[in-house]
Design a protein around this motif. Structure first.
Motif, PDB file in Angstrom:
ATOM      1  N   LEU A  94       0.840  -1.200   0.000  1.00 47.66           N
ATOM      2  CA  LEU A  94       0.000   0.000   0.000  1.00 47.66           C
ATOM      3  C   LEU A  94       0.878   1.256   0.000  1.00 47.66           C
ATOM      4  O   LEU A  94       0.605   2.204  -0.745  1.00 47.66           O
ATOM      5  N   ALA A  95       1.917   1.262   0.801  1.00 45.76           N
ATOM      6  CA  ALA A  95       2.824   2.418   0.851  1.00 45.76           C
ATOM      7  C   ALA A  95       3.477   2.651  -0.512  1.00 45.76           C
ATOM      8  O   ALA A  95       3.596   3.798  -0.968  1.00 45.76           O
ATOM      9  N   ARG A  96       3.901   1.563  -1.184  1.00 39.46           N
ATOM     10  CA  ARG A  96       4.503   1.689  -2.525  1.00 39.46           C
ATOM     11  C   ARG A  96       3.473   2.237  -3.519  1.00 39.46           C
ATOM     12  O   ARG A  96       3.789   3.092  -4.346  1.00 39.46           O
ATOM     13  N   CYS A  97       2.250   1.751  -3.415  1.00 36.65           N
ATOM     14  CA  CYS A  97       1.186   2.215  -4.319  1.00 36.65           C
ATOM     15  C   CYS A  97       0.880   3.697  -4.097  1.00 36.65           C
ATOM     16  O   CYS A  97       0.701   4.457  -5.057  1.00 36.65           O
ATOM     17  N   LEU A  98       0.830   4.105  -2.844  1.00 39.69           N
ATOM     18  CA  LEU A  98       0.560   5.510  -2.546  1.00 39.69           C
ATOM     19  C   LEU A  98       1.699   6.403  -3.025  1.00 39.69           C
ATOM     20  O   LEU A  98       1.469   7.511  -3.523  1.00 39.69           O
ATOM     21  N   ALA A  99       2.929   5.914  -2.908  1.00 36.19           N
ATOM     22  CA  ALA A  99       4.079   6.670  -3.420  1.00 36.19           C
ATOM     23  C   ALA A  99       4.008   6.788  -4.949  1.00 36.19           C
ATOM     24  O   ALA A  99       4.329   7.838  -5.520  1.00 36.19           O
ATOM     25  N   ALA A 100       3.567   5.730  -5.598  1.00 31.11           N
ATOM     26  CA  ALA A 100       3.425   5.747  -7.058  1.00 31.11           C
ATOM     27  C   ALA A 100       2.337   6.733  -7.484  1.00 31.11           C
ATOM     28  O   ALA A 100       2.490   7.441  -8.494  1.00 31.11           O
ATOM     29  N   VAL A 101       1.252   6.799  -6.728  1.00 32.33           N
ATOM     30  CA  VAL A 101       0.186   7.772  -7.015  1.00 32.33           C
ATOM     31  C   VAL A 101       0.744   9.181  -6.878  1.00 32.33           C
ATOM     32  O   VAL A 101       0.521  10.047  -7.733  1.00 32.33           O
ATOM     33  N   GLU A 102       1.480   9.416  -5.804  1.00 31.24           N
ATOM     34  CA  GLU A 102       2.091  10.732  -5.575  1.00 31.24           C
ATOM     35  C   GLU A 102       3.033  11.097  -6.723  1.00 31.24           C
ATOM     36  O   GLU A 102       3.034  12.240  -7.196  1.00 31.24           O
ATOM     37  N   GLN A 103       3.819  10.135  -7.175  1.00 33.77           N
ATOM     38  CA  GLN A 103       4.743  10.385  -8.285  1.00 33.77           C
ATOM     39  C   GLN A 103       3.967  10.770  -9.548  1.00 33.77           C
ATOM     40  O   GLN A 103       4.344  11.711 -10.249  1.00 33.77           O
ATOM     41  N   ALA A 104       2.906  10.071  -9.865  1.00 34.02           N
ATOM     42  CA  ALA A 104       2.102  10.385 -11.052  1.00 34.02           C
ATOM     43  C   ALA A 104       1.502  11.788 -10.938  1.00 34.02           C
ATOM     44  O   ALA A 104       1.491  12.543 -11.918  1.00 34.02           O
ATOM     45  N   GLU A 105       1.029  12.146  -9.758  1.00 36.73           N
ATOM     46  CA  GLU A 105       0.480  13.487  -9.552  1.00 36.73           C
ATOM     47  C   GLU A 105       1.555  14.550  -9.753  1.00 36.73           C
ATOM     48  O   GLU A 105       1.306  15.602 -10.351  1.00 36.73           O
ATOM     49  N   GLN A 106       2.760  14.270  -9.261  1.00 41.44           N
ATOM     50  CA  GLN A 106       3.873  15.202  -9.446  1.00 41.44           C
ATOM     51  C   GLN A 106       4.221  15.342 -10.925  1.00 41.44           C
ATOM     52  O   GLN A 106       4.481  16.451 -11.408  1.00 41.44           O
ATOM     53  N   LYS A 107       4.235  14.226 -11.650  1.00 43.50           N
ATOM     54  CA  LYS A 107       4.553  14.262 -13.084  1.00 43.50           C
ATOM     55  C   LYS A 107       3.516  15.078 -13.849  1.00 43.50           C
ATOM     56  O   LYS A 107       3.861  15.832 -14.762  1.00 43.50           O
ATOM     57  N   ILE A 108       2.256  14.932 -13.494  1.00 44.30           N
ATOM     58  CA  ILE A 108       1.198  15.726 -14.139  1.00 44.30           C
ATOM     59  C   ILE A 108       1.424  17.206 -13.872  1.00 44.30           C
ATOM     60  O   ILE A 108       1.337  18.041 -14.785  1.00 44.30           O
ATOM     61  N   ASP A 109       1.753  17.543 -12.624  1.00 39.98           N
ATOM     62  CA  ASP A 109       2.004  18.937 -12.259  1.00 39.98           C
ATOM     63  C   ASP A 109       3.244  19.474 -12.977  1.00 39.98           C
ATOM     64  O   ASP A 109       3.233  20.601 -13.479  1.00 39.98           O
ATOM     65  N   ILE A 110       4.289  18.677 -13.040  1.00 40.37           N
ATOM     66  CA  ILE A 110       5.512  19.083 -13.743  1.00 40.37           C
ATOM     67  C   ILE A 110       5.219  19.318 -15.221  1.00 40.37           C
ATOM     68  O   ILE A 110       5.689  20.294 -15.811  1.00 40.37           O
ATOM     69  N   GLY A 111       4.441  18.439 -15.816  1.00 43.80           N
ATOM     70  CA  GLY A 111       4.084  18.604 -17.227  1.00 43.80           C
ATOM     71  C   GLY A 111       3.306  19.885 -17.470  1.00 43.80           C
ATOM     72  O   GLY A 111       3.568  20.613 -18.432  1.00 43.80           O
ATOM     73  N   ARG A 112       2.366  20.183 -16.589  1.00 43.16           N
ATOM     74  CA  ARG A 112       1.569  21.403 -16.706  1.00 43.16           C
ATOM     75  C   ARG A 112       2.464  22.639 -16.581  1.00 43.16           C
ATOM     76  O   ARG A 112       2.363  23.574 -17.378  1.00 43.16           O
ATOM     77  N   LYS A 113       3.363  22.628 -15.600  1.00 36.51           N
ATOM     78  CA  LYS A 113       4.265  23.767 -15.399  1.00 36.51           C
ATOM     79  C   LYS A 113       5.253  23.885 -16.561  1.00 36.51           C
ATOM     80  O   LYS A 113       5.570  24.997 -16.992  1.00 36.51           O
ATOM     81  N   SER A 114       5.717  22.754 -17.060  1.00 31.20           N
ATOM     82  CA  SER A 114       6.650  22.775 -18.194  1.00 31.20           C
ATOM     83  C   SER A 114       5.985  23.351 -19.438  1.00 31.20           C
ATOM     84  O   SER A 114       6.604  24.097 -20.193  1.00 31.20           O
ATOM     85  N   LEU A 115       4.742  23.017 -19.632  1.00 36.15           N
ATOM     86  CA  LEU A 115       3.999  23.546 -20.780  1.00 36.15           C
ATOM     87  C   LEU A 115       3.874  25.067 -20.671  1.00 36.15           C
ATOM     88  O   LEU A 115       4.077  25.786 -21.659  1.00 36.15           O
ATOM     89  N   LEU A 116       3.587  25.563 -19.492  1.00 32.19           N
ATOM     90  CA  LEU A 116       3.496  27.015 -19.297  1.00 32.19           C
ATOM     91  C   LEU A 116       4.838  27.694 -19.532  1.00 32.19           C
ATOM     92  O   LEU A 116       4.906  28.755 -20.176  1.00 32.19           O
ATOM     93  N   ARG A 117       5.919  27.073 -19.024  1.00 36.03           N
ATOM     94  CA  ARG A 117       7.259  27.644 -19.234  1.00 36.03           C
ATOM     95  C   ARG A 117       7.627  27.627 -20.714  1.00 36.03           C
ATOM     96  O   ARG A 117       8.221  28.577 -21.224  1.00 36.03           O
TER      97      ARG A 117
END
Length: 142
Positions: A94-117
């Protein structure tokens, strides 16, 4: 105040004009290539990466839900001897799965910010080279 130049060999001007036209064609091609690269990266960030990480987030959230259910099942039910079995492995998963969810959320946020930049940098780039493009098109190639 203005000085006059006496030109005796017009061949020098023809050679210079030829070199300028060659430069203009190469520069126009380079500007076009740069615009194409910007468009490709923009499309990649906006479409491929966003779609990929949204899909990953959905899959990872499903895995986290399944892991959470597995932990709950272990803690709710007793084994044949009446003991509650250990849920350590399920909690680790469960901890690994939650970390993976967090990573995917971070990647989505990074992609959004990268697109703006990228959009901001592309605007600055186009503003900086617009005069060169105008000069090439209007003054040299015409």
């Amino acid at each position: 105040m203005s000085e006059q130049v006496k030109v005796e060999d017009f061949e020098v001007f023809r050679e210079f004009r030829g070199a300028m036209v060659k430069f203009a064609h190469i520069a126009a091609q380079a500007l076009s290539n740069a615009d194409g690269q910007i468009a490709r990266v923009h499309s990649w960030l906006e479409n491929e990466q966003a779609t990929f990480w949204q899909s990953q987030l959905r899959k990872r959230m499903e895995a986290a839900t399944a892991a959470r259910d597995a932990v709950r099942q272990k803690k709710l039910y007793r084994d044949f001897s009446g003991r509650t079995p250990s849920a350590i492995e399920e909690e680790k998963k469960l901890a690994r799965c939650l970390a993976a969810v967090e990573q995917a959320e971070q990647k989505i946020d990074i992609g959004r910010k990268s697109l703006l930049r990228l959009e901001k940098a592309a605007e600055q780039y186009r503003g900086g080279v617009s005069q060169l493009g105008d000069t090439i098109g209007a003054d040299i190639l015409e």
